[in-house]
Design an enzyme around this catalytic site. Sequence first.
Site, PDB file in Angstrom:
ATOM      1  NE  ARG A  22       8.202 -13.462  -4.193  1.00  0.00           N
ATOM      2  CZ  ARG A  22       6.532 -14.776  -3.599  1.00  0.00           C
ATOM      3  NH1 ARG A  22       6.738 -15.227  -2.364  1.00  0.00           N
ATOM      4  NH2 ARG A  22       5.481 -14.554  -4.121  1.00  0.00           N
ATOM      5  CE1 TYR A  52       8.493 -21.727  -7.328  1.00  0.00           C
ATOM      6  CE2 TYR A  52       9.466 -22.533  -4.997  1.00  0.00           C
ATOM      7  CZ  TYR A  52       8.622 -22.413  -5.953  1.00  0.00           C
ATOM      8  OH  TYR A  52       7.342 -23.607  -4.861  1.00  0.00           O
ATOM      9  CE  LYS A  92       3.144 -23.377 -14.913  1.00  0.00           C
ATOM     10  NZ  LYS A  92       2.333 -23.114 -14.494  1.00  0.00           N
ATOM     11  CG  HIS A 123       5.853 -27.286  -8.850  1.00  0.00           C
ATOM     12  ND1 HIS A 123       6.554 -26.502  -8.680  1.00  0.00           N
ATOM     13  CD2 HIS A 123       4.795 -26.949  -7.791  1.00  0.00           C
ATOM     14  CE1 HIS A 123       6.390 -26.149  -7.919  1.00  0.00           C
ATOM     15  NE2 HIS A 123       5.378 -26.027  -7.822  1.00  0.00           N
ATOM     16  NE  ARG A 124      -0.174 -24.506  -9.375  1.00  0.00           N
ATOM     17  CZ  ARG A 124      -1.114 -24.651  -9.321  1.00  0.00           C
ATOM     18  NH1 ARG A 124      -1.713 -25.264  -9.479  1.00  0.00           N
ATOM     19  NH2 ARG A 124      -1.001 -23.185  -8.355  1.00  0.00           N
ATOM     20  CB  SER A 153       2.232 -29.486  -5.402  1.00  0.00           C
ATOM     21  OG  SER A 153       2.216 -27.629  -5.639  1.00  0.00           O
ATOM     22  CG  ASN A 154      -1.196 -26.304  -5.678  1.00  0.00           C
ATOM     23  OD1 ASN A 154      -2.660 -25.890  -5.186  1.00  0.00           O
ATOM     24  ND2 ASN A 154       0.097 -26.229  -6.106  1.00  0.00           N
ATOM     25  CB  THR A 277       8.736 -12.938   3.451  1.00  0.00           C
ATOM     26  OG1 THR A 277       9.719 -11.422   3.325  1.00  0.00           O
ATOM     27  CG2 THR A 277       8.642 -13.503   4.904  1.00  0.00           C
ATOM     28  NE  ARG A 282       6.978  -7.685   5.337  1.00  0.00           N
ATOM     29  CZ  ARG A 282       7.389  -6.892   3.746  1.00  0.00           C
ATOM     30  NH1 ARG A 282       8.709  -7.522   3.084  1.00  0.00           N
ATOM     31  NH2 ARG A 282       7.490  -5.271   3.748  1.00  0.00           N
TER      32      ARG A 282
END
Length: 311
Positions: A22, A52, A92, A123-124, A153-154, A277, A282
């Site tokens: 982010r 990203y 995708k 990534h996946r 990942s995953n 975040t 935070r």
Amino acid sequence: MKQIAIGPEKKLGSAVIQGCMRITDMSEAEVDRLIKTDLENGVTFFDHADVYSNGACEALFGKVLAKQPGLRDKITLQSKCGIVRGEVNGNKAFDFSKEHLLETVNASLKRLQTDHLDYLLLHRPDALVEPEEVAEAFDELYSEGKVLHFGVSNQNPYQIELLKKTVRQPLEINQLQFSIMATGMVDAGINVNMTVDGATVRDSSILDYCRLNDVTIQAWSPFQYGFFEGVFLDNPKFPELNKKIDEIAAKYGVSNNAIAVAWILRHPAEMQVILGTTNVSRVVESAKGADVTLTRQEWYDIYQAAGNKLP
């Protein structure tokens, strides 16, 4: 900051990771402040992915690194690749071909303005994966010093085992969704020999597999419920859970964010927690969770307050 020993080399990494998904809307000054805040609070591990913001996050992070000689040596830099998004219609797909992996890693290195990644994750899963091509890509990246360590990942145990059939480098990390409100990895283990929904094994016992094979789990979305449906902390949808978290947070003198982090880190699997975040306050609050060790009863109290029942 608690340190986690990763892989056969037992390379140490901070228990809390700064996720960089982010940062794209931040200025260079704001990213610089975020990185410095992380380091001041013991967070030295930074997670990226080539998708990203279509590489914009890596490019922005790279600009900050380039302006501060020596900063790269203070951090552990990780990125992921394998997801393909269409530039026009947003379609995708996944691509673990040798050509794609080499191309995307080289592009990530250029954007990040560094000569190597400490960790690269697939990534996946790619349903069309050819492990031999992955192995060739990893060998080339490793031999050239562009990637030092690898992971996924995953992915479930059999997907990892399929890769291990030809991949020579250890697969040291598996990024998985895990939080107080996303407990699938532990539910089935608690409800063994039961017929309740929690007994359903949806991931081929990936938690136990990772513990048995020294694969470090990196927990993503530590404050989310569902699949990016929202934050459960201070959410009126979950009054009992927040009451319990706030009660325990008051006992330890930390924020509810810290308790959510501490709950994950209390599991003996020695996981890392990825913070999504970019709010520096935070980050400071959440990082304190690495220094809180919940009691066994507190861990189970929170688990049950989230709506889970023990047999």
